[in-house]
Write a protein that holds these residues in place. Structure first.
Motif, PDB file in Angstrom:
ATOM      1  N   TRP A  61      17.610 -34.932   0.621  1.00 10.65           N
ATOM      2  CA  TRP A  61      17.146 -36.105   1.375  1.00 10.65           C
ATOM      3  C   TRP A  61      15.617 -36.119   1.315  1.00 10.65           C
ATOM      4  CZ3 TRP A  61      18.677 -37.140   7.209  1.00 10.65           C
ATOM      5  CH2 TRP A  61      18.236 -38.401   7.573  1.00 10.65           C
ATOM      6  N   LYS A  62      15.101 -36.914   0.383  1.00 12.04           N
ATOM      7  CA  LYS A  62      13.654 -37.023   0.196  1.00 12.04           C
ATOM      8  C   LYS A  62      13.256 -38.497   0.289  1.00 12.04           C
ATOM      9  CE  LYS A  62      13.267 -32.876  -2.682  1.00 12.04           C
ATOM     10  NZ  LYS A  62      12.834 -32.317  -3.990  1.00 12.04           N
ATOM     11  N   PRO A  63      13.051 -38.963   1.520  1.00 19.25           N
ATOM     12  CA  PRO A  63      12.798 -40.400   1.709  1.00 19.25           C
ATOM     13  C   PRO A  63      11.392 -40.837   1.293  1.00 19.25           C
ATOM     14  CG  PRO A  63      12.603 -39.252   3.798  1.00 19.25           C
ATOM     15  CD  PRO A  63      13.045 -38.227   2.795  1.00 19.25           C
ATOM     16  N   ARG A  64      11.290 -42.088   0.905  1.00 19.02           N
ATOM     17  CA  ARG A  64       9.981 -42.693   0.712  1.00 19.02           C
ATOM     18  C   ARG A  64       9.394 -42.963   2.097  1.00 19.02           C
ATOM     19  NH1 ARG A  64      12.335 -47.487  -2.852  1.00 19.02           N
ATOM     20  NH2 ARG A  64      13.975 -47.096  -1.323  1.00 19.02           N
TER      21      ARG A  64
ATOM     22  N   ALA B  20      19.973 -40.652   2.970  1.00 20.32           N
ATOM     23  CA  ALA B  20      19.658 -39.732   1.870  1.00 20.32           C
ATOM     24  C   ALA B  20      19.947 -40.399   0.527  1.00 20.32           C
ATOM     25  CB  ALA B  20      20.464 -38.445   2.026  1.00 20.32           C
TER      26      ALA B  20
ATOM     27  N   LYS C  19      17.274 -42.994  -0.016  1.00 24.24           N
ATOM     28  CA  LYS C  19      15.905 -42.440   0.044  1.00 24.24           C
ATOM     29  C   LYS C  19      15.069 -43.157   1.109  1.00 24.24           C
ATOM     30  CE  LYS C  19      15.749 -40.812  -4.747  1.00 24.24           C
ATOM     31  NZ  LYS C  19      17.195 -40.983  -4.998  1.00 24.24           N
ATOM     32  N   ARG C  20      15.600 -43.204   2.326  1.00 26.04           N
ATOM     33  CA  ARG C  20      14.918 -43.861   3.434  1.00 26.04           C
ATOM     34  C   ARG C  20      14.836 -42.935   4.653  1.00 26.04           C
ATOM     35  NH1 ARG C  20      14.217 -49.447   3.457  1.00 26.04           N
ATOM     36  NH2 ARG C  20      14.902 -50.474   1.536  1.00 26.04           N
TER      37      ARG C  20
ATOM     38  N   GLU D 174      24.967 -46.695  -3.201  1.00 28.51           N
ATOM     39  CA  GLU D 174      23.613 -46.856  -3.745  1.00 28.51           C
ATOM     40  C   GLU D 174      23.443 -48.221  -4.400  1.00 28.51           C
ATOM     41  OE1 GLU D 174      21.663 -43.383  -5.706  1.00 28.51           O
ATOM     42  OE2 GLU D 174      23.670 -42.491  -5.538  1.00 28.51           O
TER      43      GLU D 174
ATOM     44  N   ARG E 291      21.166 -50.910  -2.068  1.00 30.25           N
ATOM     45  CA  ARG E 291      19.786 -50.708  -2.522  1.00 30.25           C
ATOM     46  C   ARG E 291      18.965 -51.962  -2.236  1.00 30.25           C
ATOM     47  NH1 ARG E 291      20.644 -49.858  -7.658  1.00 30.25           N
ATOM     48  NH2 ARG E 291      20.861 -47.576  -7.482  1.00 30.25           N
TER      49      ARG E 291
END
Length: 559
Positions: free
Chosen positions: A200-203, A232, A235-236, A342, A346
Motif C-alpha cells: 500500500w503505497k498511496p500517492r 491499496a 494507490k490512495r 482497479e 481508477r
C-alpha cells in the motif's frame, strides 16, 4: 476438533462381531467370578452393567480387530477387576508416590485405592495410544475420539472413587493434566510466512473516502478493512469518516497505529483531511470529485437522502451524480478480482468516494487470510486501541485467568433472523447448555465468559444448566462499574466509560483472548472476533459456532 466422517457412523459385520465377542468374553468372566458367597464382604458400589452398556453404545466405530483390542483390553481388565475380589489370587501394591494416606483403613479402602491405581495405569496406556497414533486417515481420527472419551470417563470414575477419601492426605497427580489444560484444543498455526500481500503505497495527493452505512459497528469495521484493500489497489490515502457521519472510530481503534504498521501515511482522519485539503482553503468546503457506487441495486451506493444531508452538513460537496461501473446487487454479490476493481474504479480525480463495500465479494481468500491482504509489520491493522486492550487484560487477570472459554450468545432480534434460515441458528437454552457443557468438559476451563444481549431470564436459566461433574460452571459477565474495582479505571479516566461501542469492543477483545471461543452463526460481531483471533494467533482447533453440528430441537412456525 475431531472431524466426523461417514465411515465412522457404521461398522461392518465382522468388525462389530470382534467388538461384541470381546465384550461377551468379559461378561462370561465376570459371571464366573460372581459365584462368590453373597455373605462375603461387600465391595464399594460401582454400576458395572451401566458402564458396560455405555461402552456398547459409544464405541461402535469402524475399527480393525487390532485397534479394537488396543482400545477395549484395558477396559475389560477394569470391568473384571471391579466385579471380583482378587484378594485370594494376587495383591496389587500401590506405589507411595501415587497415594499418600495415613487415615484409610480396611479392605474396602484398599480395594478403592487399588482400583484407582489400575485406572491410572489405564489412563497412561490410553494416552500412549493417543500420542503414537498416526493422523492420516478418518479411522485414526475415530480412534482418537474414542480414546479421548475413555480418558474423560476414566477421570470421572477416579473422582467418584476418590470422593469418600478426600478428607485424608491424598494426592492425585496424573499425566492427563496437561492434556486437559488445552492439549486437545491446540492453537492453529496460521502459517503467516505464506501470506499473499499487496504493498500500500498511496500517492500523497489522491484520497479515497470510506463510506460504510450498512449494519452496526462490526459491519462497519469489516467494511473499513475492505476499503483499505481498495485504497491499496487504487494507490490512495484512505479518509476515515467523521463521527458526525459514522461511528467514532478513534475511540475504539488506533488510527495512527495503522500508519505505524505500514511505515508511511496511508490513513487520515476526516478532521486532519479537512485541515489539509486545498479545496477547503479556497472554497471553505471539502469536495468529493466523484462518488462511485460499488452496488447499483437496490439503490445506488446504499446511500439514502439522510446520509447525503449529513455529508453536506459537514461541509462536504459531491460533484456529479452517484454512478456505478457495473450492475451489482447486494442480494447476490458476484465474485470480483483485484484487476476488475482497479480497472473500474481508477480515476485521476483527487478525491473519490466508494460506498458501501461491506457486501463486496472481492478476492475473498486473499482478504480473509490471517493479517489481511495488505503487507505490514503488525499482526493486524484493525484492532482495539491501547486503552481497551489494557482494560481487557486487567479484566482477565481479575476475573478469568489464563484458561477460560468465551461465548458470544446473541439473542436479541436473533430469533426471527435465524428462523428465516434453513436450518435455523436459534437454539433452545437447554440444548445450548448441553453443547456448551460438552466443550467445557473437553477444554477443562473453570469459567466461561459471556458476551450477550440476552435477558436475565435467559442467562439465569443458562447458568443453572451449566453443570459438570456435579459442579456449576460460573458464567462471568462484565459487572456494572464499582469504584472499589480498578480493572476499568483507564476507561473511566479517559472519558470512555458508558460508551456502548467501547464496551462492545471490550467484549470482543476479551473473547478474542480466550482459550476457546464459541460464536453465534450469522453474527458479524462473532466474525470480527474470529478475525482478531486469527490475526492475533489465539484461534483454537476447538473454536466453533454454538451447536454447530446439530439443528435446533424445536423451531417455531413462521408468521
Amino acid at each position: 476438533m475431531v472431524k466426523e466422517s461417514s465411515s465412522s457412523s457404521s461398522s461392518s459385520p465382522d468388525e462389530e462381531a470382534d467388538i461384541n465377542d470381546l465384550l461377551e468374553e468379559s461378561d462370561t468372566q465376570i459371571d464366573q467370578y460372581r459365584g462368590i458367597d453373597a455373605a462375603a464382604e461387600q465391595r464399594p458400589t460401582f454400576d458395572v452393567e451401566s458402564l458396560r452398556s455405555r461402552i456398547r453404545r459409544s464405541l461402535k466405530l469402524n475399527l480393525t480387530k487390532k485397534q479394537s483390542i488396543v482400545i477395549f483390553l484395558p477396559i475389560v481388565i477394569i470391568l473384571i477387576y471391579l466385579s471380583t475380589d482378587f484378594s485370594n489370587y494376587f495383591s496389587v501394591e500401590v506405589p507411595n508416590s501415587v497415594f499418600r494416606s495415613n487415615t484409610l483403613t480396611g479392605r474396602s479402602h484398599e480395594s478403592d485405592l487399588q482400583a484407582l491405581y489400575l485406572l491410572r495405569k489405564q489412563e497412561s496406556d490410553l494416552f500412549s495410544i493417543w500420542n503414537h497414533t498416526l493422523s492420516n486417515s478418518s479411522t485414526i481420527e475415530d480412534v482418537k475420539s474414542a480414546v479421548f472419551r475413555q480418558v474423560s470417563l476414566n477421570r470421572q470414575i477416579q473422582n467418584a472413587l476418590l470422593s469418600p477419601h478426600k478428607s485424608g492426605n491424598v494426592e492425585l497427580g496424573g499425566s492427563s493434566d496437561g492434556f486437559f489444560a488445552g492439549g486437545s484444543c491446540r492453537k492453529i498455526d496460521q502459517k503467516l510466512n505464506g501470506r499473499r500481500t499487496i504493498q500500500w503505497k498511496p500517492r500523497p495527493d489522491k484520497f479515497l473516502f470510506a463510506i460504510c452505512l450498512s449494519g452496526q459497528m462490526s459491519n462497519h469495521l469489516i467494511c473499513l478493512e475492505k476499503h483499505m484493500f481498495f485504497a491499496a489497489l487504487l494507490k490512495r490515502v484512505l479518509v476515515i469518516p467523521s463521527h458526525s457521519f459514522d461511528y467514532h472510530y478513534s475511540r475504539i481503534i488506533d488510527i495512527d497505529r495503522i500508519n505505524t504498521c505500514l511505515g508511511r501515511n496511508v490513513v487520515v482522519s476526516f478532521e486532519e483531511f479537512w485541515k489539509k485539503d486545498k479545496n477547503r482553503k479556497k472554497h471553505h468546503h471539502v469536495h468529493i470529485n466523484r462518488f462511485i457506487c460499488y452496488f447499483s441495486k437496490p439503490e445506488p451506493c446504499y446511500v439514502d437522502k439522510e446520509h447525503i444531508a449529513k455529508l453536506k452538513a459537514l461541509g462536504v460537496t459531491i460533484g456529479g451524480k452517484l454512478d456505478s461501473p457495473w450492475e451489482e446487487d447486494i442480494a447476490k454479490p458476484s465474485n470480483k478480482t483485484a484487476e476488475e476493481v482497479e480497472t473500474n474504479f481508477r480515476s485521476d480525480n483527487d478525491v473519490i468516494a466508494i460506498g458501501d463495500v461491506f457486501y463486496a465479494n472481492v478476492e475473498r481468500e486473499w482478504v480473509m487470510q490471517p493479517g489481511g491482504p495488505v503487507a505490514h509489520k503488525c499482526k493486524t491493522l484493525i484492532e482495539p486501541n491501547r486503552l481497551i486492550l489494557l482494560t481487557a487484560q486487567r479484566f482477565i487477570q481479575t476475573f478469568l485467568g489464563k484458561n477460560y472459554i468465551s461465548l458470544h450468545f446473541r439473542r436479541h432480534g436473533f430469533l426471527k433472523f435465524c428462523n428465516a434460515k434453513n436450518p435455523s441458528c436459534f437454539y433452545p437454552i437447554p440444548q445450548a447448555a448441553n453443547c456448551i457443557t460438552r466443550l467445557i468438559e473437553k477444554v477443562k476451563a473453570p469459567v466461561l465468559y459471556l458476551s450477550t444481549d440476552a435477558a436475565e431470564s435467559e442467562t439465569g436459566l443458562l447458568q443453572s444448566l451449566l453443570i459438570l461433574n456435579g459442579k456449576t460452571v460460573p458464567l462471568v459477565k462484565r459487572p456494572a462499574r464499582d469504584s472499589a474495582e480498578k480493572w476499568d479505571a483507564l476507561l473511566y479516566r479517559h472519558g470512555l466509560e458508558g460508551d456502548s461501542q467501547v464496551e462492545a469492543m471490550l467484549d470482543k477483545t476479551i473473547c478474542a483472548m480466550s482459550s476457546v471461543f464459541i460464536g453465534a452463526s450469522g453474527s458479524t460481531f462473532t466474525e470480527d472476533i474470529l478475525r482478531l483471533r486469527k490475526d492475533w494467533g489465539t484461534a483454537s482447533e476447538c473454536d466453533e459456532y454454538l451447536c454447530a453440528k446439530e439443528q435446533p430441537n424445536f423451531v417455531a412456525d413462521h408468521e
